[in-house]
Enzyme design. Structure first.
Site, PDB file in Angstrom:
ATOM      1  N   SER A   1      16.748 -10.840  49.557  1.00 30.76           N
ATOM      2  CA  SER A   1      15.592 -10.593  50.420  1.00 30.76           C
ATOM      3  C   SER A   1      15.264 -11.823  51.253  1.00 30.76           C
ATOM      4  O   SER A   1      15.471 -12.962  50.817  1.00 30.76           O
ATOM      5  CB  SER A   1      14.382 -10.221  49.555  1.00 30.76           C
TER       6      SER A   1
ATOM      7  N   TYR B   1       8.482 -11.548  43.035  1.00 29.60           N
ATOM      8  CA  TYR B   1       9.554 -10.738  43.625  1.00 29.60           C
ATOM      9  C   TYR B   1      10.605 -11.648  44.267  1.00 29.60           C
ATOM     10  O   TYR B   1      11.808 -11.516  44.022  1.00 29.60           O
ATOM     11  CB  TYR B   1       8.989  -9.775  44.664  1.00 29.60           C
TER      12      TYR B   1
END
Length: 350
Positions: free
Chosen positions: A142, A167
Site C-alpha cells: 500500500s 494498517y
C-alpha cells in the site's frame, strides 16, 4: 498456468480474476467474505464471474457457471491447515495475495483484525508458497507505507520506516516478511504498493463510494484536513494491468545490489517492490467537484481536521514499473469517475 488469487470477493481481486481468466489462466479464488462491509456486494462481485452465493453457503469449492477454469473456496488465511491442504491439492504456479483487512481508519479501533489477517494470514501464505514450489508470489502492499515521508513523489527507494497507522505497519511488515523468504528460500516475491484505487464495484468505505452515497441520499460528506488533501487516484483497470504484468515478470537475484548502499525496492534476493499509481495527484476538492459535475448536484460538506492515520498527499513515482514491465497507469480521473457512477446508478437502480 494455475494461479491462486486471494481476496476474490474484494474490489481488486474480483476484477483481477476476470482478467486472468480471459488471458487463459486457470484460477482458484479464495476469500473469507467477512462483514467489514456489505457482504451482498461481495457475493454480487463473485456472481459476475459465475460464482453463486447459494453454492458458497453450502461450504464447498464452487465451480463457476461462466468460466470452465474458475473455482472459488471460502476460506480464512489464518486457517493454516486448510490453506496447506489447498496448496498441496491444487499445485499452483502463481499466487496473488490480495486478501487483507483493509482500511486505515478502521485499524485504529480494531487492531487485532489486522494482525490476524495481514500478519498471521500472510505468514501462512509464505509458508505454503515455500513448501509448494510456487514460481512467483505477488502481494498487495500500500502507498500508506510511506507514512511520514514527505519526499514527493514517493519512490520505492525512499524510506518507509515511519508508518502512521497499524494498517500501514502490517503492509510494511508484509514487505519485510516477503524479503526474508526471498532471501532464505529463494522464493520470488513482488510487492505492489497501490495508490487510492477506485472504479466500478469499489469498496463502500472509499471516498468515491462515500461521496456518491451521500449525494444519492442528500447527506453531507466528511472532508478531512479542510479539503487540503491530494491523492494519486488510480483506476482499477490500471491496477489490474499492473498486477498482470508484474505477475509475469518474475524477479531474479540481483548481483548489482549492495549492502553498503542498500536500495529497499530490490535485493540480492529474488525480491522487488513497485508503486502502482497514476503518477498524477489530484486535489481532493477537484475530485469532489468532478463528482458533482457528473451528478449534476452539489454535495453538502463537513469540513474537518486531518484524521488520525491519514497523510495529506500521495504521489507515485512509477519509473521502475515503466522500466521493468513497460507500463504506466494513465486513466484520467474524469473518465474513471464517470465509469464508477455509471455502475453505481445501475447497481443501486438510481
Amino acid at each position: 498456468m494455475k494461479v491462486l488469487i486471494t481476496g476474490t470477493a474484494g474490489f481488486i481481486g474480483s476484477h483481477l480474476a476476470l482478467r486472468l481468466l480471459k488471458e487463459g489462466f486457470q484460477v482458484v479464488g479464495l476469500d473469507c467474505i467477512n462483514d467489514y462491509y456489505d457482504v451482498n456486494l461481495k457475493y454480487d462481485r463473485l456472481e459476475q464471474a459465475g460464482i453463486l452465493k447459494s453454492e458458497i453457503l453450502e461450504g464447498i469449492i464452487t465451480q463457476s457457471n461462466k468460466f470452465e477454469f474458475y473455482r472459488f473456496i471460502k476460506l480464512q488465511l489464518e486457517d493454516k491447515q486448510a490453506l496447506d491442504e489447498l496448496f498441496k491439492k491444487e499445485k499452483f504456479d502463481y499466487v496473488v495475495n490480495l486478501a487483507a483487512q483493509a482500511g486505515v481508519r478502521y485499524s485504529i479501533d480494531n487492531p487485532y483484525a489486522y494482525i490476524d489477517s495481514n500478519i498471521v494470514g500472510f505468514i501462512n501464505i509464505l509458508e505454503a508458497c515455500r513448501y509448494n514450489d510456487i514460481k512467483h508470489l505477488v502481494y498487495a502492499s500500500s502507498s500508506s507505507v510511506y507514512g511520514l515521508n514527505e519526499q514527493i513523489p514517493f519512490s520505492t527507494s525512499s524510506c518507509t520506516d515511519h508508518p502512521m497507522s497499524l494498517y500501514a505497519a502490517t503492509k510494511k511488515a508484509n514487505e519485510l516478511m516477503a524479503h526474508t523468504y526471498s532471501q532464505l528460500y529463494s522464493l520470488p516475491t513482488t510487492g505492489l504498493r497501490f495508490f487510492t484505487v477506485y472504479g466500478p464495484w469499489g469498496r463502500p468505505d472509499m471516498a468515491l463510494f462515500l461521496f456518491a452515497e451521500a449525494a444519492r441520499k442528500g447527506a453531507a460528506i466528511n472532508v478531512y484536513n479542510n479539503g487540503d488533501m491530494m491523492r494519486d487516484f488510480t483506476y482499477v483497470d490500471d491496477i489490474v494491468e499492473g498486477i498482470y504484468r508484474a505477475t509475469k515478470h518474475i524477479p531474479k537475484k540481483n548481483s548489482s545490489w549492495s549492502g553498503e548502499n542498500p536500495d529497499s525496492s530490490y535485493s540480492s534476493a529474488p525480491y522487488k517492490v513497485y508503486n502502482i499509481g497514476n503518477n498524477s495527484p489530484v486535489k481532493l476538492m477537484d475530485f469532489i467537484t468532478a463528482i458533482e459535475k457528473e451528478l449534476g448536484t452539489d454535495i453538502k460538506k463537513n469540513m474537518l481536521p486531518l484524521q488520525a492515520g491519514d497523510v495529506p498527499k500521495t504521489f507515485a513515482n512509477v519509473e521502475d514499473l515503466i522500466r521493468d514491465v513497460d507500463y504506466k497507469p494513465e486513466t484520467a480521473v474524469k473518465f474513471g469517475i464517470k465509469q464508477f457512477l455509471n455502475w453505481y446508478k445501475i447497481y443501486y437502480k438510481k
